[in-house]
Design a protein around this motif. Structure first.
Motif, mmCIF file in Angstrom:
data_model
loop_
_atom_site.group_PDB
_atom_site.id
_atom_site.type_symbol
_atom_site.label_atom_id
_atom_site.label_comp_id
_atom_site.label_asym_id
_atom_site.label_seq_id
_atom_site.Cartn_x
_atom_site.Cartn_y
_atom_site.Cartn_z
ATOM 1 N N LYS A 183 -28.260 -15.909 -60.004
ATOM 2 C CA LYS A 183 -28.986 -15.260 -58.917
ATOM 3 C C LYS A 183 -29.220 -16.213 -57.755
ATOM 4 C CE LYS A 183 -29.916 -10.950 -59.828
ATOM 5 N NZ LYS A 183 -29.396 -9.926 -58.929
ATOM 6 N N ILE A 184 -29.499 -17.495 -58.079
ATOM 7 C CA ILE A 184 -29.763 -18.508 -57.051
ATOM 8 C C ILE A 184 -28.902 -19.722 -57.364
ATOM 9 C CG2 ILE A 184 -31.506 -20.021 -55.996
ATOM 10 C CD1 ILE A 184 -33.638 -17.984 -56.966
ATOM 11 N N VAL A 213 -27.162 -20.174 -52.135
ATOM 12 C CA VAL A 213 -26.624 -18.815 -52.258
ATOM 13 C C VAL A 213 -27.599 -18.003 -53.111
ATOM 14 C CG1 VAL A 213 -24.644 -17.400 -52.933
ATOM 15 C CG2 VAL A 213 -24.283 -19.760 -52.172
ATOM 16 N N VAL A 214 -28.069 -16.880 -52.576
ATOM 17 C CA VAL A 214 -28.988 -16.002 -53.305
ATOM 18 C C VAL A 214 -28.368 -14.614 -53.353
ATOM 19 C CG1 VAL A 214 -31.328 -15.093 -53.453
ATOM 20 C CG2 VAL A 214 -30.950 -17.345 -52.427
ATOM 21 N N ASP A 215 -28.123 -14.134 -54.574
ATOM 22 C CA ASP A 215 -27.543 -12.794 -54.731
ATOM 23 C C ASP A 215 -26.235 -12.657 -53.946
ATOM 24 O OD1 ASP A 215 -28.641 -11.110 -56.524
ATOM 25 O OD2 ASP A 215 -29.951 -10.064 -55.134
ATOM 26 N N LYS A 226 -31.835 -9.032 -43.563
ATOM 27 C CA LYS A 226 -31.144 -8.227 -44.576
ATOM 28 C C LYS A 226 -31.096 -8.983 -45.900
ATOM 29 C CE LYS A 226 -28.821 -4.503 -45.620
ATOM 30 N NZ LYS A 226 -29.675 -3.334 -45.859
ATOM 31 N N ALA A 227 -30.746 -10.259 -45.833
ATOM 32 C CA ALA A 227 -30.642 -11.071 -47.051
ATOM 33 C C ALA A 227 -31.993 -11.200 -47.751
ATOM 34 C CB ALA A 227 -30.092 -12.453 -46.701
ATOM 35 N N ARG A 228 -33.062 -11.255 -46.955
ATOM 36 C CA ARG A 228 -34.401 -11.435 -47.544
ATOM 37 C C ARG A 228 -34.946 -10.176 -48.211
ATOM 38 N NH1 ARG A 228 -36.823 -14.403 -42.483
ATOM 39 N NH2 ARG A 228 -36.311 -16.568 -42.941
ATOM 40 N N ASP A 233 -34.767 -8.397 -56.207
ATOM 41 C CA ASP A 233 -34.055 -8.885 -57.392
ATOM 42 C C ASP A 233 -34.622 -10.225 -57.853
ATOM 43 O OD1 ASP A 233 -32.284 -6.782 -57.544
ATOM 44 O OD2 ASP A 233 -30.859 -7.709 -56.181
ATOM 45 N N VAL A 234 -35.262 -10.924 -56.923
ATOM 46 C CA VAL A 234 -35.788 -12.263 -57.194
ATOM 47 C C VAL A 234 -37.212 -12.324 -56.643
ATOM 48 C CG1 VAL A 234 -35.542 -14.712 -56.610
ATOM 49 C CG2 VAL A 234 -33.498 -13.339 -57.042
ATOM 50 N N MET A 235 -38.125 -12.938 -57.402
ATOM 51 C CA MET A 235 -39.492 -13.153 -56.913
ATOM 52 C C MET A 235 -39.780 -14.651 -56.860
ATOM 53 S SD MET A 235 -41.441 -10.377 -56.238
ATOM 54 C CE MET A 235 -43.136 -10.613 -56.736
#
Length: 248
Positions: free
Chosen positions: A9-10, A67-69, A82-84, A164-166
């Motif tokens: 994911k990250i 890189v995230v998702d 958008k990415a956030r 998807d990520v916290m």
């Protein structure tokens, strides 16, 4: 907790962050997998919160890759908003809008960013408030809430974007001790549900109970990482041992 080791994911590779001449992150390389709960530990000023803020590019990255998702957060041309959307962030000091009711704090981003209809956003917000045990506070204002309630509202607000990520940046450090538990319980619940989480915290008991992996940072580097049992029971590095002797 089922961690999917095929799904990164990250991804951080040789990440560096300078503030002027001050090197805060010197060379950070690590992956966080889907469903994994990673706790960042280390002394104040070691770069934990800066690393967290580089994940969603609240801080610009000096060098290296993040890189995230699948989104290259280090790419200057990326649509960062958008990415956030897939990355929820919970801050130390809640960052709620004091002039908005709880429900309006929660519906603001889904309506403005995701273009959700008001009724749909409101229904989603009520679901998330119920999830954190605060549905009866929907029409209250932040100044009418305790610190623990504010932080649970902040978590619910992040969840309204269906991330998807916290990311959690010392979510309990501004709270009175008796309110810490109610926030940690919500985070435990998210972990049990399989949420991918990266948490900066000084709550060692929580880290031991909930983390899949503990990363110990010092002086802008990852010094050591492993399972909670490995880090807390049998740390290998002198700097890790020194830190744990002070805090445990």
């Amino acid at each position: 907790m089922a961690v999917n080791y095929n799904n990164v994911k990250i991804h951080a590779s040789h990440l560096k962050k300078n503030f002027g001449k001050l090197e805060v992150l010197k060379d950070i390389t690590t992956d966080v997998y889907e469903g994994e709960v990673v706790v960042l530990l280390g002394p104040s000023g070691c770069g934990k919160s800066t690393f967290l803020r580089c994940i969603n590019r609240l801080e610009d990255i000096t060098a290296g890759e993040m890189v995230v998702d699948g989104n290259h957060m280090d790419d200057k041309k990326i649509d960062i908003n958008k990415a956030r959307e897939n990355i929820g962030m919970v801050f130390q000091h809640f960052n709620l809008f004091n002039n908005l009711s709880v429900i309006n704090n929660l519906t603001l981003a889904p309506i403005q960013v995701k273009k959700m209809k008001k009724a749909e956003a409101r229904e989603l917000a009520m679901q998330q408030l119920k999830r954190v045990g605060l549905e009866e506070k929907a029409n209250a204002y932040p100044n009418q809430l305790s610190g623990g309630q504010k932080q649970r509202v902040a978590i619910a607000r992040a969840l309204c974007m269906n991330p998807d990520v916290m990311l959690f940046d010392e979510p309990t450090s501004a709270l009175d001790p008796e309110m810490v538990g109610e926030v940690l319980n919500v985070m435990r619940q998210l972990a049990d549900e399989g949420m991918t989480m990266v948490i900066v915290t000084h709550e060692m008991g929580f880290a031991r109970d909930v983390a899949d992996r503990v990363i110990f940072m010092s002086d802008g580097y990852i010094v050591e990482q492993g399972t909670p049992d490995e880090i807390f029971t049998n740390p290998q590095e002198p700097r890790t041992k020194e830190f744990l002797n002070c805090v445990l």
